[in-house]
Write an enzyme that holds these catalytic residues in place. Structure first.
Site, PDB file in Angstrom:
ATOM      1  N   ASP A  22       0.829  -1.208   0.000  1.00  0.00           N
ATOM      2  CA  ASP A  22       0.000   0.000   0.000  1.00  0.00           C
ATOM      3  C   ASP A  22       0.865   1.261   0.000  1.00  0.00           C
ATOM      4  O   ASP A  22       1.960   1.265   0.564  1.00  0.00           O
ATOM      5  CB  ASP A  22      -0.894  -0.013   1.251  1.00  0.00           C
ATOM      6  CG  ASP A  22      -2.031   0.969   1.153  1.00  0.00           C
ATOM      7  OD1 ASP A  22      -2.344   1.432   0.032  1.00  0.00           O
ATOM      8  OD2 ASP A  22      -2.621   1.298   2.200  1.00  0.00           O
ATOM      9  N   HIS A  39       2.907   3.269  -8.931  1.00  0.00           N
ATOM     10  CA  HIS A  39       2.804   1.831  -9.230  1.00  0.00           C
ATOM     11  C   HIS A  39       4.039   1.342  -9.985  1.00  0.00           C
ATOM     12  O   HIS A  39       4.549   0.251  -9.712  1.00  0.00           O
ATOM     13  CB  HIS A  39       1.546   1.554 -10.054  1.00  0.00           C
ATOM     14  CG  HIS A  39       0.271   1.828  -9.309  1.00  0.00           C
ATOM     15  ND1 HIS A  39      -0.011   1.256  -8.086  1.00  0.00           N
ATOM     16  CD2 HIS A  39      -0.792   2.619  -9.611  1.00  0.00           C
ATOM     17  CE1 HIS A  39      -1.195   1.682  -7.672  1.00  0.00           C
ATOM     18  NE2 HIS A  39      -1.684   2.502  -8.571  1.00  0.00           N
ATOM     19  N   THR A  68     -10.441  -7.291  -5.806  1.00  0.00           N
ATOM     20  CA  THR A  68     -11.703  -7.241  -6.559  1.00  0.00           C
ATOM     21  C   THR A  68     -12.268  -5.823  -6.551  1.00  0.00           C
ATOM     22  O   THR A  68     -12.996  -5.432  -7.470  1.00  0.00           O
ATOM     23  CB  THR A  68     -12.734  -8.209  -5.942  1.00  0.00           C
ATOM     24  OG1 THR A  68     -12.812  -7.983  -4.528  1.00  0.00           O
ATOM     25  CG2 THR A  68     -12.362  -9.659  -6.195  1.00  0.00           C
ATOM     26  N   LEU A 133      11.559 -20.609  -3.360  1.00  0.00           N
ATOM     27  CA  LEU A 133      10.470 -19.730  -2.918  1.00  0.00           C
ATOM     28  C   LEU A 133       9.231 -19.931  -3.775  1.00  0.00           C
ATOM     29  O   LEU A 133       9.323 -19.989  -5.003  1.00  0.00           O
ATOM     30  CB  LEU A 133      10.926 -18.273  -3.003  1.00  0.00           C
ATOM     31  CG  LEU A 133       9.870 -17.200  -2.699  1.00  0.00           C
ATOM     32  CD1 LEU A 133       9.535 -17.183  -1.219  1.00  0.00           C
ATOM     33  CD2 LEU A 133      10.359 -15.823  -3.156  1.00  0.00           C
ATOM     34  N   GLU A 209       0.963 -13.015  12.713  1.00  0.00           N
ATOM     35  CA  GLU A 209       1.418 -11.794  13.381  1.00  0.00           C
ATOM     36  C   GLU A 209       1.240 -10.659  12.376  1.00  0.00           C
ATOM     37  O   GLU A 209       1.648 -10.776  11.221  1.00  0.00           O
ATOM     38  CB  GLU A 209       2.882 -11.916  13.801  1.00  0.00           C
ATOM     39  CG  GLU A 209       3.151 -13.022  14.822  1.00  0.00           C
ATOM     40  CD  GLU A 209       2.403 -12.789  16.128  1.00  0.00           C
ATOM     41  OE1 GLU A 209       2.317 -11.624  16.577  1.00  0.00           O
ATOM     42  OE2 GLU A 209       1.916 -13.787  16.707  1.00  0.00           O
TER      43      GLU A 209
END
Length: 251
Positions: A22, A39, A68, A133, A209
Site C-alpha cells: 500500500d 505503481h 476485486t 520460494l 502476526e
C-alpha cells in the site's frame, strides 16, 4: 542494514509472509506525479522483497497485487496496473528460473484481461517445477469472495451426496480455498501506515502476526523487510495457549 540482517534468527523465519503493498499513490503524490508513477516505482520494491526472501530462505511469499475492489479505480490506473503486470512477468521469468522461484496466483483469474491472464498462465506453467520460494500473486482477489466460493462448492458436494454436512471441518474448508496448497500465513505486513486487512486472506491470517509500517510501498526495501522479520521473531506466538505451555513445548 548488515546490523539488522545479523539480528535475524534463520531458525525462526516466518514460513509464509503475506504483504499488502500500500502507498503507491501517496508516494507519487509526494513526488508531484500521477498515481501510476507510484505503481511503476513499486515494482522495484516487489523485486527487492522477492530477492530478500530468497536470500533468507523464506518458503512462501504472497503479495496482494490487485483486489476485486480495485476495478473501481480510474480506468487509466487499472490499465497501467495490468500493463505493469504483463511486462513484469515477462522481465522476471529469467530471474524466477535462475533462483528456482515458483509462481502461483490466487483470485478470480478468469476476470483478468486476456493478455494479462495468458502471460500469467505462461509464467506459472514454466515455473511450476521450481521448488525454492513459492511466490503467489493475489489478483482480482477478495477474501469474502473466496469464502463465498468455498461455501458454494462445499454445498454442491453436500447436495450431490459427495460430502456429508457433519464431515465439514477446517481441513475441508482449507482444501476448497484458493490457497489450498499453501500453509497459513505467519507474518502479514502492510505498508503506508494504514491498519486494515482490506479483505485479504481473512481465513489464512487467523493466527498471523500483523506488522504495520508507515513506509510507503515504493520505499519498502531490504532493510524494511529485515525490521519486520525481527519484530516477528521478538513476539511470542501462543496459538491460544498460555506462555507457560509454550515454554514447555520449546524445552
Amino acid at each position: 542494514m548488515e546490523e539488522l540482517k545479523s539480528q535475524i534468527d534463520k531458525n525462526k523465519l516466518p514460513n509464509h509472509i503475506a504483504i499488502i503493498m500500500d502507498g503507491n499513490g501517496r508516494w507519487a503524490k509526494q513526488q508531484g506525479k500521477a498515481r501510476v508513477f507510484g505503481h511503476k516505482n513499486g515494482v522495484s520494491s516487489v523485486r527487492s522483497t522477492i530477492e530478500t526472501c530468497t536470500k533468507l530462505g523464506v518458503d512462501f511469499l504472497t503479495l496482494y497485487a490487485f483486489s476485486t475492489e480495485n476495478w473501481n479505480r480510474p480506468k487509466l490506473e487499472v490499465k497501467t496496473l495490468m500493463s505493469i503486470l504483463v511486462s513484469s512477468l515477462r522481465k522476471e521469468l529469467k530471474t524466477f528460473q535462475k533462483n528456482n522461484i515458483k509462481l502461483m496466483a490466487i483470485g478470480n483469474l478468469d476476470g483478468l484481461p486476456e493478455k494479462a491472464h495468458n502471460e500469467l498462465k505462461d509464467v506459472i506453467e514454466k515455473t511450476k517445477n521450481n521448488n525454492a520460494l513459492t511466490l503467489t500473486l493475489a489478483l482480482n482477489y477478495g477474501a469474502r469472495d473466496e469464502i463465498v466460493n468455498v461455501i458454494k462448492n462445499i454445498s454442491k458436494k453436500v447436495v450431490n451426496n459427495n460430502l456429508k454436512a457433519e464431515e465439514i471441518n477446517e481441513n475441508i474448508i482449507n482444501n476448497h480455498l484458493y490457497t489450498f496448497s499453501l500453509p497459513d500465513v505467519d507474518l502479514m505486513i502492510r505498508t503506508s501506515g494504514e491498519k486494515r486487512i482490506s479483505n485479504f486472506l481473512l481465513w489464512q491470517i487467523a493466527y498471523a502476526e500483523l506488522y504495520f509500517t508507515d513506509t510507503l510501498w515504493p520505499d519498502f526495501k531490504e532493510a524494511n523487510l529485515y525490521a519486520a522479520i525481527i519484530d516477528y521473531q521478538n513476539r511470542e506466538r501462543r496459538f491460544g495457549k498460555t506462555s507457560e505451555q509454550i515454554e514447555k513445548i520449546n524445552e
